[in-house]
Design a protein around this motif. Sequence first.
Motif, mmCIF file in Angstrom:
data_model
loop_
_atom_site.group_PDB
_atom_site.id
_atom_site.type_symbol
_atom_site.label_atom_id
_atom_site.label_comp_id
_atom_site.label_asym_id
_atom_site.label_seq_id
_atom_site.Cartn_x
_atom_site.Cartn_y
_atom_site.Cartn_z
ATOM 1 N N LEU A 139 0.830 -1.210 0.000
ATOM 2 C CA LEU A 139 0.000 0.000 0.000
ATOM 3 C C LEU A 139 0.865 1.260 0.000
ATOM 4 C CD1 LEU A 139 -2.627 -1.238 2.602
ATOM 5 C CD2 LEU A 139 -3.091 -0.745 0.176
ATOM 6 N N LEU A 140 1.913 1.237 0.783
ATOM 7 C CA LEU A 140 2.807 2.387 0.868
ATOM 8 C C LEU A 140 3.481 2.667 -0.475
ATOM 9 C CD1 LEU A 140 4.134 4.483 2.722
ATOM 10 C CD2 LEU A 140 5.827 2.749 3.308
ATOM 11 N N PRO A 149 1.893 12.203 -0.129
ATOM 12 C CA PRO A 149 2.947 12.566 0.824
ATOM 13 C C PRO A 149 3.266 11.394 1.755
ATOM 14 C CG PRO A 149 1.275 14.289 0.703
ATOM 15 C CD PRO A 149 0.742 13.107 -0.065
ATOM 16 N N PRO A 150 4.544 11.186 2.089
ATOM 17 C CA PRO A 150 4.946 10.017 2.875
ATOM 18 C C PRO A 150 4.193 9.840 4.191
ATOM 19 C CG PRO A 150 6.875 11.063 1.951
ATOM 20 C CD PRO A 150 5.713 11.961 1.642
ATOM 21 N N ASP A 151 3.996 10.892 4.967
ATOM 22 C CA ASP A 151 3.330 10.722 6.257
ATOM 23 C C ASP A 151 1.876 10.281 6.079
ATOM 24 O OD1 ASP A 151 2.886 13.294 5.173
ATOM 25 O OD2 ASP A 151 2.386 14.126 7.136
ATOM 26 N N ILE A 152 1.227 10.781 5.065
ATOM 27 C CA ILE A 152 -0.157 10.369 4.789
ATOM 28 C C ILE A 152 -0.182 8.938 4.265
ATOM 29 C CG2 ILE A 152 -2.178 10.808 3.317
ATOM 30 C CD1 ILE A 152 -1.448 13.817 3.562
ATOM 31 N N ALA A 153 0.776 8.596 3.394
ATOM 32 C CA ALA A 153 0.844 7.233 2.854
ATOM 33 C C ALA A 153 1.066 6.213 3.969
ATOM 34 C CB ALA A 153 1.952 7.131 1.806
ATOM 35 N N VAL A 154 1.956 6.516 4.903
ATOM 36 C CA VAL A 154 2.214 5.601 6.019
ATOM 37 C C VAL A 154 0.953 5.423 6.862
ATOM 38 C CG1 VAL A 154 3.487 5.327 8.196
ATOM 39 C CG2 VAL A 154 4.703 5.990 6.110
ATOM 40 N N ILE A 158 -1.149 1.855 7.220
ATOM 41 C CA ILE A 158 -1.323 1.234 8.537
ATOM 42 C C ILE A 158 -2.808 1.139 8.876
ATOM 43 C CG2 ILE A 158 -0.942 1.584 11.018
ATOM 44 C CD1 ILE A 158 1.877 2.631 10.236
ATOM 45 N N ALA A 159 -3.563 2.206 8.622
ATOM 46 C CA ALA A 159 -5.002 2.180 8.908
ATOM 47 C C ALA A 159 -5.712 1.125 8.059
ATOM 48 C CB ALA A 159 -5.614 3.561 8.662
ATOM 49 N N ARG A 160 -5.336 1.006 6.783
ATOM 50 C CA ARG A 160 -5.987 0.023 5.898
ATOM 51 C C ARG A 160 -5.673 -1.402 6.337
ATOM 52 N NH1 ARG A 160 -8.532 -3.034 3.244
ATOM 53 N NH2 ARG A 160 -9.088 -2.884 1.069
ATOM 54 N N THR A 161 -4.476 -1.600 6.854
ATOM 55 C CA THR A 161 -4.056 -2.936 7.267
ATOM 56 C C THR A 161 -4.594 -3.312 8.643
ATOM 57 O OG1 THR A 161 -2.064 -2.765 5.935
ATOM 58 C CG2 THR A 161 -2.036 -4.404 7.692
ATOM 59 N N PHE A 162 -4.560 -2.368 9.574
ATOM 60 C CA PHE A 162 -4.906 -2.676 10.958
ATOM 61 C C PHE A 162 -6.205 -2.049 11.426
ATOM 62 C CE2 PHE A 162 -0.253 -2.763 10.680
ATOM 63 C CZ PHE A 162 -0.023 -4.063 11.104
ATOM 64 N N GLY A 163 -6.843 -1.239 10.599
ATOM 65 C CA GLY A 163 -8.002 -0.501 11.057
ATOM 66 C C GLY A 163 -7.543 0.623 11.974
ATOM 67 N N GLU A 164 -8.408 1.062 12.780
ATOM 68 C CA GLU A 164 -8.076 2.174 13.670
ATOM 69 C C GLU A 164 -7.580 1.701 15.028
ATOM 70 O OE1 GLU A 164 -7.853 5.268 12.639
ATOM 71 O OE2 GLU A 164 -8.470 4.545 10.675
ATOM 72 N N ALA A 165 -7.278 0.417 15.152
ATOM 73 C CA ALA A 165 -6.833 -0.133 16.436
ATOM 74 C C ALA A 165 -5.457 0.426 16.786
ATOM 75 C CB ALA A 165 -6.788 -1.648 16.372
ATOM 76 N N LYS A 166 -5.412 1.347 17.718
ATOM 77 C CA LYS A 166 -4.151 1.961 18.133
ATOM 78 C C LYS A 166 -3.341 1.035 19.038
ATOM 79 C CE LYS A 166 -5.339 6.269 16.756
ATOM 80 N NZ LYS A 166 -5.160 6.490 15.387
ATOM 81 N N THR A 167 -3.953 -0.066 19.468
ATOM 82 C CA THR A 167 -3.265 -0.959 20.397
ATOM 83 C C THR A 167 -2.496 -2.074 19.691
ATOM 84 O OG1 THR A 167 -5.243 -2.332 20.589
ATOM 85 C CG2 THR A 167 -4.970 -0.550 22.203
ATOM 86 N N ASN A 168 -2.607 -2.190 18.388
ATOM 87 C CA ASN A 168 -1.907 -3.252 17.670
ATOM 88 C C ASN A 168 -0.400 -3.031 17.753
ATOM 89 O OD1 ASN A 168 -0.567 -4.430 15.182
ATOM 90 N ND2 ASN A 168 -2.549 -5.462 15.205
#
Length: 177
Positions: A139-140, A149-154, A158-168
């Motif tokens: 995806l990146l 832009p790199p920060d948005i791509a990262v 991550i969001a597409r792969t893990f969802g919004e789970a900040k604990t992963n």
Amino acid sequence: ANAAHPYFSTLQPGDYTDNTTMLLATAEAIGGDSIEIDGQGDALRGWAHSRLEDPSIARWPGPTAMHGARRLLAGAPTARAGSTTSRSCSALYRILPVALACRPFVQGTTDDALAIVDAICRLTHRSPESRAGCRVFALLVTDLLIGCPPDIAVDAAIARTFGEAKTNAVARRLRLA
């Protein structure tokens, strides 16, 4: 050339490791408008067979990649060949040509492209960490190639792969990298 390295001390400037030869085998097995997983399995079998037949051409094939390739040579199905215990990253080398071929995921949907990424990764790496890393990488790469832009791509990968789970834990480690 790195005379002090335990594995690469015999390499000369311009030589490359087996990670690059796997990347090239993957790229060569991509045909036309589709990426056939059986063809990718055949490419990996051929890569491993050549190293087993002539160890002098091996340039430190990673143990996880070799394990999956040996299982393929022994008849394991492509979806079950890879290691479930390794958290290594050598599958990424095979994902780069896939990400480029699917750029910007115009041949089908993002879900279709990620299914191919998962299947290619599973040839040698079936752990959740390895598969997630391959998804994020694909995806990146595609977002960066279309000018994101790199920060948005990262963050998007991550969001597409893990969802919004900040604990992963894997997502946290990727954000730190």
